[in-house]
Design a protein around this motif. Structure first.
Motif, PDB file in Angstrom:
ATOM      1  N   GLY A  72       0.808  -0.937  -0.148  1.00  0.00           N
ATOM      2  CA  GLY A  72      -0.117   0.008  -0.200  1.00  0.00           C
ATOM      3  C   GLY A  72       1.142   1.248   0.057  1.00  0.00           C
ATOM      4  O   GLY A  72      -0.045   2.236  -0.032  1.00  0.00           O
ATOM      5  N   ALA A  73       1.795   1.148  -0.593  1.00  0.00           N
ATOM      6  CA  ALA A  73       2.717   2.249  -0.592  1.00  0.00           C
ATOM      7  C   ALA A  73       2.625   2.684  -1.838  1.00  0.00           C
ATOM      8  O   ALA A  73       1.879   2.904  -2.648  1.00  0.00           O
ATOM      9  CB  ALA A  73       4.459   1.886  -0.900  1.00  0.00           C
ATOM     10  N   LYS A  74       3.203   4.135  -1.836  1.00  0.00           N
ATOM     11  CA  LYS A  74       2.744   5.654  -3.335  1.00  0.00           C
ATOM     12  C   LYS A  74       4.296   4.433  -4.107  1.00  0.00           C
ATOM     13  O   LYS A  74       3.369   5.325  -5.010  1.00  0.00           O
ATOM     14  CB  LYS A  74       3.181   7.346  -2.329  1.00  0.00           C
ATOM     15  CG  LYS A  74       2.058   7.672  -1.432  1.00  0.00           C
ATOM     16  CD  LYS A  74       2.819   8.594  -0.970  1.00  0.00           C
ATOM     17  CE  LYS A  74       2.237   9.664   0.282  1.00  0.00           C
ATOM     18  NZ  LYS A  74       2.413  10.569  -0.193  1.00  0.00           N
ATOM     19  N   LYS A  75       5.232   4.150  -3.653  1.00  0.00           N
ATOM     20  CA  LYS A  75       5.415   3.373  -4.772  1.00  0.00           C
ATOM     21  C   LYS A  75       6.566   2.675  -4.670  1.00  0.00           C
ATOM     22  O   LYS A  75       7.010   2.066  -3.723  1.00  0.00           O
ATOM     23  CB  LYS A  75       6.201   4.669  -6.031  1.00  0.00           C
ATOM     24  CG  LYS A  75       8.015   4.764  -4.550  1.00  0.00           C
ATOM     25  CD  LYS A  75       8.748   5.939  -5.649  1.00  0.00           C
ATOM     26  CE  LYS A  75       9.889   6.315  -4.744  1.00  0.00           C
ATOM     27  NZ  LYS A  75      11.043   7.335  -5.351  1.00  0.00           N
ATOM     28  N   ASN A  76       6.923   1.842  -5.877  1.00  0.00           N
ATOM     29  CA  ASN A  76       7.523   0.185  -5.114  1.00  0.00           C
ATOM     30  C   ASN A  76       8.882   0.999  -5.425  1.00  0.00           C
ATOM     31  O   ASN A  76       9.198   1.770  -6.055  1.00  0.00           O
ATOM     32  CB  ASN A  76       7.033  -0.609  -6.559  1.00  0.00           C
ATOM     33  CG  ASN A  76       6.230  -1.102  -6.823  1.00  0.00           C
ATOM     34  OD1 ASN A  76       4.958  -0.997  -6.313  1.00  0.00           O
ATOM     35  ND2 ASN A  76       5.796  -1.261  -7.900  1.00  0.00           N
TER      36      ASN A  76
ATOM     37  N   TYR B 252       8.445  -1.428  -0.462  1.00  0.00           N
ATOM     38  CA  TYR B 252       7.873  -1.159  -0.552  1.00  0.00           C
ATOM     39  C   TYR B 252       7.103  -1.131  -1.530  1.00  0.00           C
ATOM     40  O   TYR B 252       7.539  -0.783  -3.048  1.00  0.00           O
ATOM     41  CB  TYR B 252       8.461   0.858  -0.251  1.00  0.00           C
ATOM     42  CG  TYR B 252       8.724   1.018   1.039  1.00  0.00           C
ATOM     43  CD1 TYR B 252       7.709   1.298   2.123  1.00  0.00           C
ATOM     44  CD2 TYR B 252       9.775   1.420   0.426  1.00  0.00           C
ATOM     45  CE1 TYR B 252       8.826   1.691   2.938  1.00  0.00           C
ATOM     46  CE2 TYR B 252      10.754   1.356   2.302  1.00  0.00           C
ATOM     47  CZ  TYR B 252       9.822   1.656   3.185  1.00  0.00           C
ATOM     48  OH  TYR B 252      10.160   2.031   4.321  1.00  0.00           O
TER      49      TYR B 252
ATOM     50  N   THR C 109       3.413  -1.026  -4.157  1.00  0.00           N
ATOM     51  CA  THR C 109       1.778  -0.268  -4.107  1.00  0.00           C
ATOM     52  C   THR C 109       0.923  -1.337  -4.122  1.00  0.00           C
ATOM     53  O   THR C 109      -0.544  -0.983  -3.859  1.00  0.00           O
ATOM     54  CB  THR C 109       1.301   0.589  -5.177  1.00  0.00           C
ATOM     55  OG1 THR C 109       2.122  -0.876  -6.489  1.00  0.00           O
ATOM     56  CG2 THR C 109       2.856   1.456  -5.741  1.00  0.00           C
TER      57      THR C 109
END
Length: 75
Positions: free
Chosen positions: A11-15, A27, A29
């Motif tokens: 659920g992060a903003k970017k990989n 991280y 998405t």
């Protein structure tokens, strides 16, 4: 074959992959629902290390953020 302990943050903003103090953090998405984050982790690691998806396996931690992953033939 190399084995890594990885902490996954779905659920992060970017990989992204971050190595700090000997710990690997990934991280993603993708949400942690119905195995989407696990599939995204395999896709991301195969792209990052330049191997086929079939060479990346989650050995331990399918339902946990802490995972043990094996990768064959890292370039």
């Amino acid at each position: 074959m190399q084995t890594f302990d990885i902490k996954v943050f779905p659920g992060a903003k970017k990989n992204d992959l971050v190595e700090k103090d000997g710990q690997i953090k990934v991280y993603l998405t993708a949400p942690a629902v119905e195995g989407k984050a696990n599939a995204a982790l395999i896709d991301f690691l195969s792209d990052h290390y330049g191997v086929r998806k079939s060479r990346v396996k989650i050995i331990k931690g399918l339902k946990s953020r802490l995972k043990t992953v094996s990768i064959e033939n890292i370039l």
